[in-house]
Write a protein that holds these residues in place. Structure first.
Motif, PDB file in Angstrom:
ATOM      1  N   LYS A 118       0.812  -1.216   0.000  1.00  0.00           N
ATOM      2  CA  LYS A 118       0.000   0.000   0.000  1.00  0.00           C
ATOM      3  C   LYS A 118       0.846   1.267   0.000  1.00  0.00           C
ATOM      4  CE  LYS A 118      -3.722  -2.452   0.210  1.00  0.00           C
ATOM      5  NZ  LYS A 118      -4.570  -2.601  -0.979  1.00  0.00           N
ATOM      6  N   GLU A 119       2.173   1.130  -0.013  1.00  0.00           N
ATOM      7  CA  GLU A 119       3.033   2.301   0.074  1.00  0.00           C
ATOM      8  C   GLU A 119       3.134   3.057  -1.242  1.00  0.00           C
ATOM      9  OE1 GLU A 119       7.432   0.925  -0.080  1.00  0.00           O
ATOM     10  OE2 GLU A 119       6.299  -0.717   0.835  1.00  0.00           O
ATOM     11  N   PHE A 120       2.748   2.402  -2.359  1.00  0.00           N
ATOM     12  CA  PHE A 120       2.847   3.048  -3.664  1.00  0.00           C
ATOM     13  C   PHE A 120       1.546   3.796  -3.976  1.00  0.00           C
ATOM     14  CE2 PHE A 120       5.437  -0.959  -4.499  1.00  0.00           C
ATOM     15  CZ  PHE A 120       6.629  -0.346  -4.131  1.00  0.00           C
ATOM     16  N   ASN A 121       1.700   5.022  -4.416  1.00  0.00           N
ATOM     17  CA  ASN A 121       0.541   5.805  -4.862  1.00  0.00           C
ATOM     18  C   ASN A 121       0.607   5.885  -6.386  1.00  0.00           C
ATOM     19  OD1 ASN A 121      -1.686   7.450  -4.983  1.00  0.00           O
ATOM     20  ND2 ASN A 121      -0.554   9.321  -4.467  1.00  0.00           N
ATOM     21  N   ILE A 122       0.149   4.817  -7.033  1.00  0.00           N
ATOM     22  CA  ILE A 122       0.285   4.696  -8.484  1.00  0.00           C
ATOM     23  C   ILE A 122      -1.048   5.036  -9.143  1.00  0.00           C
ATOM     24  CG2 ILE A 122       0.860   3.139 -10.380  1.00  0.00           C
ATOM     25  CD1 ILE A 122       2.410   1.445  -8.335  1.00  0.00           C
ATOM     26  N   LYS A 123      -1.004   5.987 -10.055  1.00  0.00           N
ATOM     27  CA  LYS A 123      -2.193   6.331 -10.817  1.00  0.00           C
ATOM     28  C   LYS A 123      -2.328   5.371 -12.006  1.00  0.00           C
ATOM     29  CE  LYS A 123      -1.874  11.201  -9.549  1.00  0.00           C
ATOM     30  NZ  LYS A 123      -1.754  12.599 -10.040  1.00  0.00           N
ATOM     31  N   PRO A 124      -3.515   4.811 -12.218  1.00  0.00           N
ATOM     32  CA  PRO A 124      -3.685   3.826 -13.309  1.00  0.00           C
ATOM     33  C   PRO A 124      -3.248   4.356 -14.667  1.00  0.00           C
ATOM     34  CG  PRO A 124      -5.608   3.851 -11.875  1.00  0.00           C
ATOM     35  CD  PRO A 124      -4.741   4.991 -11.429  1.00  0.00           C
ATOM     36  N   GLU A 125      -3.455   5.668 -14.914  1.00  0.00           N
ATOM     37  CA  GLU A 125      -3.086   6.212 -16.217  1.00  0.00           C
ATOM     38  C   GLU A 125      -1.583   6.285 -16.432  1.00  0.00           C
ATOM     39  OE1 GLU A 125      -4.217   9.670 -13.453  1.00  0.00           O
ATOM     40  OE2 GLU A 125      -4.964   7.671 -13.950  1.00  0.00           O
ATOM     41  N   SER A 126      -0.792   6.147 -15.318  1.00  0.00           N
ATOM     42  CA  SER A 126       0.665   6.196 -15.467  1.00  0.00           C
ATOM     43  C   SER A 126       1.268   4.832 -15.798  1.00  0.00           C
ATOM     44  CB  SER A 126       1.308   6.727 -14.181  1.00  0.00           C
ATOM     45  OG  SER A 126       1.173   5.783 -13.127  1.00  0.00           O
ATOM     46  N   ILE A 127       0.460   3.755 -15.692  1.00  0.00           N
ATOM     47  CA  ILE A 127       0.959   2.404 -15.960  1.00  0.00           C
ATOM     48  C   ILE A 127       1.116   2.202 -17.461  1.00  0.00           C
ATOM     49  CG2 ILE A 127       0.470  -0.059 -15.746  1.00  0.00           C
ATOM     50  CD1 ILE A 127      -1.055   0.575 -13.183  1.00  0.00           C
ATOM     51  N   ILE A 128       2.257   1.673 -17.847  1.00  0.00           N
ATOM     52  CA  ILE A 128       2.560   1.428 -19.255  1.00  0.00           C
ATOM     53  C   ILE A 128       2.137   0.015 -19.618  1.00  0.00           C
ATOM     54  CG2 ILE A 128       4.402   1.264 -20.982  1.00  0.00           C
ATOM     55  CD1 ILE A 128       5.978   3.295 -19.315  1.00  0.00           C
ATOM     56  N   GLU A 129       1.325  -0.119 -20.673  1.00  0.00           N
ATOM     57  CA  GLU A 129       0.914  -1.425 -21.165  1.00  0.00           C
ATOM     58  C   GLU A 129       1.529  -1.660 -22.531  1.00  0.00           C
ATOM     59  OE1 GLU A 129      -3.288  -2.785 -19.396  1.00  0.00           O
ATOM     60  OE2 GLU A 129      -3.450  -1.186 -20.867  1.00  0.00           O
ATOM     61  N   ASP A 130       1.638  -2.926 -22.879  1.00  0.00           N
ATOM     62  CA  ASP A 130       2.206  -3.274 -24.176  1.00  0.00           C
ATOM     63  C   ASP A 130       1.272  -2.832 -25.304  1.00  0.00           C
ATOM     64  OD1 ASP A 130       2.474  -5.901 -26.317  1.00  0.00           O
ATOM     65  OD2 ASP A 130       4.250  -4.755 -25.783  1.00  0.00           O
ATOM     66  N   LYS A 131       1.840  -2.187 -26.326  1.00  0.00           N
ATOM     67  CA  LYS A 131       1.032  -1.643 -27.414  1.00  0.00           C
ATOM     68  C   LYS A 131       0.275  -2.735 -28.172  1.00  0.00           C
ATOM     69  CE  LYS A 131       3.837   2.471 -28.171  1.00  0.00           C
ATOM     70  NZ  LYS A 131       4.664   3.237 -29.147  1.00  0.00           N
ATOM     71  N   ILE A 132       0.882  -3.900 -28.272  1.00  0.00           N
ATOM     72  CA  ILE A 132       0.218  -4.995 -28.996  1.00  0.00           C
ATOM     73  C   ILE A 132      -1.086  -5.368 -28.312  1.00  0.00           C
ATOM     74  CG2 ILE A 132       0.433  -7.398 -29.711  1.00  0.00           C
ATOM     75  CD1 ILE A 132       3.411  -6.996 -29.940  1.00  0.00           C
ATOM     76  N   ILE A 133      -1.086  -5.379 -27.000  1.00  0.00           N
ATOM     77  CA  ILE A 133      -2.295  -5.714 -26.249  1.00  0.00           C
ATOM     78  C   ILE A 133      -3.355  -4.635 -26.447  1.00  0.00           C
ATOM     79  CG2 ILE A 133      -3.236  -6.128 -23.944  1.00  0.00           C
ATOM     80  CD1 ILE A 133      -0.526  -7.176 -23.127  1.00  0.00           C
ATOM     81  N   LEU A 134      -2.935  -3.356 -26.394  1.00  0.00           N
ATOM     82  CA  LEU A 134      -3.889  -2.265 -26.488  1.00  0.00           C
ATOM     83  C   LEU A 134      -4.502  -2.148 -27.875  1.00  0.00           C
ATOM     84  CD1 LEU A 134      -1.985   0.487 -24.464  1.00  0.00           C
ATOM     85  CD2 LEU A 134      -3.894  -0.891 -23.703  1.00  0.00           C
ATOM     86  N   GLU A 135      -3.704  -2.341 -28.925  1.00  0.00           N
ATOM     87  CA  GLU A 135      -4.170  -2.094 -30.279  1.00  0.00           C
ATOM     88  C   GLU A 135      -4.956  -3.276 -30.858  1.00  0.00           C
ATOM     89  OE1 GLU A 135      -0.754  -1.074 -32.485  1.00  0.00           O
ATOM     90  OE2 GLU A 135      -0.390   0.815 -31.421  1.00  0.00           O
ATOM     91  N   THR A 136      -4.549  -4.481 -30.541  1.00  0.00           N
ATOM     92  CA  THR A 136      -5.187  -5.648 -31.157  1.00  0.00           C
ATOM     93  C   THR A 136      -6.070  -6.430 -30.202  1.00  0.00           C
ATOM     94  OG1 THR A 136      -3.393  -7.163 -30.619  1.00  0.00           O
ATOM     95  CG2 THR A 136      -3.146  -5.879 -32.625  1.00  0.00           C
ATOM     96  N   GLY A 137      -5.876  -6.199 -28.919  1.00  0.00           N
ATOM     97  CA  GLY A 137      -6.634  -6.971 -27.935  1.00  0.00           C
ATOM     98  C   GLY A 137      -6.141  -8.391 -27.804  1.00  0.00           C
ATOM     99  N   LYS A 138      -5.035  -8.713 -28.468  1.00  0.00           N
ATOM    100  CA  LYS A 138      -4.474 -10.058 -28.422  1.00  0.00           C
ATOM    101  C   LYS A 138      -3.058 -10.011 -27.867  1.00  0.00           C
ATOM    102  CE  LYS A 138      -7.116 -11.716 -32.406  1.00  0.00           C
ATOM    103  NZ  LYS A 138      -7.014 -12.322 -33.755  1.00  0.00           N
ATOM    104  N   ILE A 139      -2.664 -11.135 -27.352  1.00  0.00           N
ATOM    105  CA  ILE A 139      -1.311 -11.268 -26.821  1.00  0.00           C
ATOM    106  C   ILE A 139      -0.557 -12.222 -27.723  1.00  0.00           C
ATOM    107  CG2 ILE A 139       0.029 -12.054 -24.833  1.00  0.00           C
ATOM    108  CD1 ILE A 139      -2.248 -11.248 -23.073  1.00  0.00           C
ATOM    109  N   PRO A 140       0.735 -11.962 -28.003  1.00  0.00           N
ATOM    110  CA  PRO A 140       1.494 -12.870 -28.856  1.00  0.00           C
ATOM    111  C   PRO A 140       1.369 -14.312 -28.402  1.00  0.00           C
ATOM    112  CG  PRO A 140       2.778 -10.919 -28.382  1.00  0.00           C
ATOM    113  CD  PRO A 140       1.526 -10.822 -27.566  1.00  0.00           C
ATOM    114  N   LYS A 141       1.564 -15.220 -29.328  1.00  0.00           N
ATOM    115  CA  LYS A 141       1.307 -16.653 -29.126  1.00  0.00           C
ATOM    116  C   LYS A 141       1.959 -17.222 -27.891  1.00  0.00           C
ATOM    117  CE  LYS A 141       1.667 -21.091 -31.496  1.00  0.00           C
ATOM    118  NZ  LYS A 141       2.124 -21.770 -32.715  1.00  0.00           N
ATOM    119  N   THR A 142       3.146 -16.765 -27.565  1.00  0.00           N
ATOM    120  CA  THR A 142       3.881 -17.374 -26.458  1.00  0.00           C
ATOM    121  C   THR A 142       3.661 -16.648 -25.143  1.00  0.00           C
ATOM    122  OG1 THR A 142       5.806 -16.048 -27.069  1.00  0.00           O
ATOM    123  CG2 THR A 142       5.693 -18.282 -27.918  1.00  0.00           C
TER     124      THR A 142
END
Length: 462
Positions: free
Chosen positions: A174-198
């Motif tokens: 609970k010590e981290f004050n992380i804003k959800p919008e600051s979290i970096i996600e993989d572009k492949i997941i965001l753009e295609t909604g799919k995750i690479p095969k492996t």
């Protein structure tokens, strides 16, 4: 009747001892790995995270590493790593979940700014969650040094043994004050909604509103029954692969860490007093103070539960008090190998030692006193004792030696036994202070000799 009662009570005692021994063996904490959850940016370091975690577990005499399926599943503690990447850096935690107690037995948070710091930070956090905060503070220099090790890549370690962190990934700390919008996600997941095969994706169950997690000494528990509810705080993990891939053989996961060798050099200075007592025609006592230096090379196995240590050492000393007799430089060679941690407090090994022995004697009546020079080759049996909680900080070495070859500038061919007692105290990462005591008993058909050495040394490790 008394005889049978004695046998009966003896059997009870033996049974009790057997039970105690069995209980002690089974008391080791059994640790296995849960799937690590890390950002796409750290995927190439996941193998290092696993290997360093294995090394820590194997070096802990109170823990046992379990890989693959086991009938003891309910007795396991599951070690997991979760890291998320934000625009401000990386945040994460190492957790140990006790399946038998259905609660977390430890949660240690970690944070770092650069990818290059990841392995060191993870190693420190895993060490703390397994061995405690005090151990980390007392051994920080050694932990950071071991964190520099880079293990060879393992073909059996696949990317699909890891989960990709997303904005939905939960941190218990609970010590981290992380804003959800600051979290970096993989572009492949965001753009295609799919995750690479492996790779895998994470799906969160609906949060349980009526059972809000609370903190309890750094652990997360459930208000309703004061028990940790893993369903309330942990994401459910769902593989994006087919059911055929779910039958992947356990052989695809590394069954043991790669064994590596560290080569360590140190140099030292020493000073001491040698006393030699000889009896041939007359009894003569020779006292020799000496000052010298030495170098040592050691090859130590890492990432293995019972490592080997191989060593070669050279000592050179100058006599500084010789009772008006000229004595040559003193040179000694020592080679040995020790199997460490045979028991939590004991190592065992053997070696060879070539040692000179100089003293004043009367080899021929009427010829006057002369300097007798001997070179003795010893065979050694070595016992190494330490305190498990302090590892190599305090080490006591006992060497028992027998001579099997002697050369001399006279007809004297001394043979016999000796023992050495060495105590080393590691003062810091680089400096070690040591005390040595040696006693030998030698003789031939006409002579007797014994020597006694007491010396101290300071070592510097490069």
């Amino acid at each position: 009747m008394e005889k049978y009662l004695s046998i009966f009570f003896l059997m009870i005692q033996i049974s009790g001892l057997s039970f105690a021994i069995e209980g002690e063996v089974s008391s080791k904490r059994k640790i296995s790995f849960d799937t690590f959850t890390i950002p796409k940016n750290l995927l190439d370091q996941n193998a290092q995270f696993i290997q360093h975690s294995m090394d820590i577990i194997l070096s802990d005499n109170q823990s046992e590493l379990i890989l693959g399926t086991t009938k003891l599943y309910k007795q396991l503690s599951k070690l997991s790593l979760v890291i998320i990447e934000t625009t401000n850096g990386f945040y994460g935690e190492v957790k140990v979940y006790d399946l038998k107690k259905n609660e977390f037995s430890g949660v240690v948070s970690l944070t770092f700014q650069k990818k290059e710091q990841a392995i060191e930070k993870v190693r420190i956090a895993v060490t703390e969650v397994l061995l405690g905060k005090k151990y980390v503070l007392d051994n920080m220099a050694e932990i950071k040094e071991k964190a520099k090790i880079r293990y060879p890549s393992r073909k059996t370690l696949r990317i699909n043994d890891v989960l990709i962190s997303t904005k939905d990934t939960i941190l218990l700390s609970k010590e981290f004050n992380i804003k959800p919008e600051s979290i970096i996600e993989d572009k492949i997941i965001l753009e295609t909604g799919k995750i690479p095969k492996t790779e895998y994706k994470i799906e969160l169950k609906q949060p349980i509103q009526s059972q809000k997690p609370i903190e309890n000494n750094g652990l997360v528990t459930n208000q309703k029954n004061n028990k940790t509810d893993p369903q309330a705080v942990l994401p459910s993990l769902k593989s994006s692969k087919t059911s055929h891939d779910s039958k992947q053989k356990k052989s695809d996961i590394p069954l043991e860490p790669e064994v590596l060798n560290n080569l360590i050099f140190d140099a030292f200075v020493f000073s001491g007093q040698l006393e030699v007592i000889t009896e041939k025609n007359i009894k003569v006592t020779t006292n020799i103070a000496h000052l010298g230096f030495g170098v040592r090379a050691r090859q130590i196995q890492v990432n293995i539960k019972k490592p080997w240590e191989l060593s070669a050492e050279l000592q050179i000393a100058k006599p500084i008090k010789t009772d008006n007799y000229i004595l040559p430089m003193w040179r000694k060679l020592d080679f040995y190998g020790i199997k460490k941690d045979i028991e939590p407090f004991l190592g065992f090994g053997g070696g060879l030692e070539m040692e000179p022995l100089y003293f004043i004697s009367l080899p021929i009546i009427g010829a006057g006193l002369n300097v007798i020079a001997n070179t003795i080759i010893w065979g050694q049996v070595i016992y190494e004792f330490n305190i498990p909680d302090y590892k190599d900080q305090y080490v006591l070495n006992l060497k028992l030696s027998k001579s099997f070859f002697t050369s001399s500038n006279t007809e004297t061919k001394l043979v016999g036994y000796k023992f050495n007692l060495n105590f080393d105290n590691k003062l810091s990462k680089n400096y070690t202070f040591g005390i040595k005591f040696q006693k030998s008993f030698l003789k031939d058909e006409e002579s007797n000799a014994s020597n006694r050495i007491l010396s101290a040394n300071i070592r510097y490790q490069f």
